[in-house]
Design an enzyme around this catalytic site. Sequence first.
Site, PDB file in Angstrom:
ATOM      1  CG  ASP A 107       0.067  -8.563   6.477  1.00 51.11           C
ATOM      2  OD1 ASP A 107      -0.503  -9.149   7.405  1.00 51.11           O
ATOM      3  OD2 ASP A 107       0.287  -7.341   6.484  1.00 51.11           O
TER       4      ASP A 107
ATOM      5  NE  ARG B 134       5.460  -8.053   2.143  1.00 47.25           N
ATOM      6  CZ  ARG B 134       5.779  -7.192   3.101  1.00 47.25           C
ATOM      7  NH1 ARG B 134       5.270  -7.334   4.290  1.00 47.25           N
ATOM      8  NH2 ARG B 134       6.585  -6.190   2.859  1.00 47.25           N
TER       9      ARG B 134
ATOM     10  N   GLY C 203       0.816  -1.225   0.000  1.00 52.44           N
ATOM     11  CA  GLY C 203       0.000   0.000   0.000  1.00 52.44           C
ATOM     12  C   GLY C 203       0.842   1.264   0.000  1.00 52.44           C
TER      13      GLY C 203
HETATM   14  P1  AMP Z   1       1.700  -3.034   8.195  1.00 49.50           P
HETATM   15  O1  AMP Z   1       0.898  -3.258   9.431  1.00 49.50           O
HETATM   16  O2  AMP Z   1       2.558  -1.802   8.226  1.00 49.50           O
HETATM   17  O3  AMP Z   1       2.477  -4.240   7.814  1.00 49.50           O
HETATM   18  O4  AMP Z   1       0.661  -2.724   7.018  1.00 49.50           O
HETATM   19  C1  AMP Z   1      -0.471  -3.539   6.739  1.00 49.50           C
HETATM   20  C2  AMP Z   1      -1.048  -3.141   5.411  1.00 49.50           C
HETATM   21  O5  AMP Z   1      -1.431  -1.779   5.412  1.00 49.50           O
HETATM   22  C3  AMP Z   1      -0.117  -3.304   4.231  1.00 49.50           C
HETATM   23  O6  AMP Z   1      -0.891  -3.665   3.130  1.00 49.50           O
HETATM   24  C4  AMP Z   1       0.454  -1.916   4.065  1.00 49.50           C
HETATM   25  O7  AMP Z   1       0.904  -1.665   2.762  1.00 49.50           O
HETATM   26  C5  AMP Z   1      -0.752  -1.062   4.390  1.00 49.50           C
HETATM   27  N1  AMP Z   1      -0.390   0.260   4.891  1.00 49.50           N
HETATM   28  C6  AMP Z   1       0.147   0.582   6.086  1.00 49.50           C
HETATM   29  N2  AMP Z   1       0.309   1.906   6.195  1.00 49.50           N
HETATM   30  C7  AMP Z   1      -0.110   2.455   5.041  1.00 49.50           C
HETATM   31  C8  AMP Z   1      -0.208   3.774   4.531  1.00 49.50           C
HETATM   32  N3  AMP Z   1       0.169   4.828   5.251  1.00 49.50           N
HETATM   33  N4  AMP Z   1      -0.702   3.942   3.294  1.00 49.50           N
HETATM   34  C9  AMP Z   1      -1.103   2.900   2.559  1.00 49.50           C
HETATM   35  N5  AMP Z   1      -1.051   1.638   2.979  1.00 49.50           N
HETATM   36  C10 AMP Z   1      -0.572   1.399   4.194  1.00 49.50           C
HETATM   37 MG    MG Z   2       3.360  -5.092   6.583  1.00 50.31          MG
END
Ligand code: AMP
Ligand code: MG
Length: 494
Positions: free
Chosen positions: A261, A192, A105
């Site tokens: 993930d 992943r 994301g």
């Molecule tokens: P994480 O918990 O950081 O591993 O993120 C979980 C999901 O949320 C993944 O798909 C990330 O790419 C997405 N994600 C986290 N923060 C953001 C952000 N600020 N903008 C877009 N996607 C995000």
């Molecule tokens: Mg992540």
Amino acid sequence: MLAPEVCPPSTNAPDQPLLTGWQSGFAALGPAFYTELPPTPLPAPYWVGTSAEVGALLGLPTDWPQRGDALQAFTGNALPPGARPLASVYSGHQFGVWAGQLGDGRAILLGETAAGLEVQLKGCGRTPYSRMGDGRAVLRSSIREFLCSEAMAALGIPTTRALCVAGSPQPVQREELETAAVVTRVAPSFIRFGHFEHFAARGQEAELRQLADHVIERHYPECRNAANPYAELLRQVSERTAQLLAQWQAVGFCHGVMNTDNMSILGLTIDYGPFQFLDAFDPGHICNHSDHMGRYAFNRQPGVAYWNLLCLAKAMLPLIQDVEQAQAALDSYEPVFVDAFMARLRAKLGLQQARADDEQLVDGLQRLLAEGAVDYAIFWRRLSHAVQDGNFEPVRDLFADRSGLDAWLLQYQELLAIDGRERSADLMLKTNPCYVLRNHLAEEAIRAAKLGDFSKLQTLQALLAEPFAEQPGFEAYADFPPDWASHISISCSS
Ligand code: AMP
Ligand code: MG
């Protein structure tokens, strides 16, 4: 050793291309696996931190931290020639619940370099997988990821690497208004468990097989010759994961968000968020303030990794085609974890031979450390010095219950006498780090960096690059956390 690594960008035209020899890598899998798109530029980028070691791994020209084209490339403002940027799609279980499609994301893969390493920008704008997110990462969390990736590598713990962090004045809204940054991450693969879950959940068996074949071909070639290559792949991923978890538990590392993930198919530490190196030893420590149920508490990590492997096994079932074989592929997880953990603990204790009652010795120690809320890193370092010089008083000073410790020490010292103190001390001083990335150390570097002073970050980076070497004048970095450290709140917000 503490020479600054960050220099102002040069305005000279670069004479040597930055990155050459891109290979097709992940992109060769085809459009079912990703969306091709460029990063979104950031205004007025500036260097925050760079790693010469990772630059060398990538074969970058040595002057890259002084080059304007590098700063533009690693903020996503101008792509290095030959890069083919893409965001990959994956799904996953978050906090034990199926979350459906997630994906990169806010990360964009530039491609795979000639060195067989993929280069990914984290925080470089929205992608089709951003959901409600802004596609950005803040300076605070980017510095934490940068420092911790390199600290873990220096500790010998498998991890994605970090080439650099670049900041921008662009505002980013979190609990407070912060500013944007991009971390350039490097790994042989960013695949992943969630990539497998994604295609399995959608019944896309052809893509699932293609993904598994890609992982085998590129990263686990020895699986090709097994009777059931996919079961063998699962077994090997499981064993690498067990080895990784043994390292985390031994060093006192709490990841904080072990969603499927955030589990690397290569058994690397990946996605640094609310992680923490333990200060006082607390087996049930929860480092993520958003983890209200304590699912990812320190002592639950090995069990959670196994649960995540069960999700991976379920996703791979259409390939393995036999439930019993899939289950059997995970049978070695626990013994590999226990063996690897005990081997690490033996090394921390300076014991060179395995003995039947080692587990009891380690359990007894962990109980004492927990009862006394003893600082984990300081205990191990003081014990190493005590074995070296024979003076155990600094170790005893850490415990309120001296009698319990003395009984344990008596048993331990008997074993040491058999193994030989000098060799034991040598091993311990190379196993028990003097410097770990405690929350308050990261916090101090972040606070200074927010004011434009990167010297604290550079000092910390240099100390963490040689975590076993005491540096005169830097004792404060190896000391107890200050009182304010316990009030630092680290959530998923990054
Ligand atoms: P994480 O918990 O950081 O591993 O993120 C979980 C999901 O949320 C993944 O798909 C990330 O790419 C997405 N994600 C986290 N923060 C953001 C952000 N600020 N903008 C877009 N996607 C995000
Ligand atoms: Mg992540």
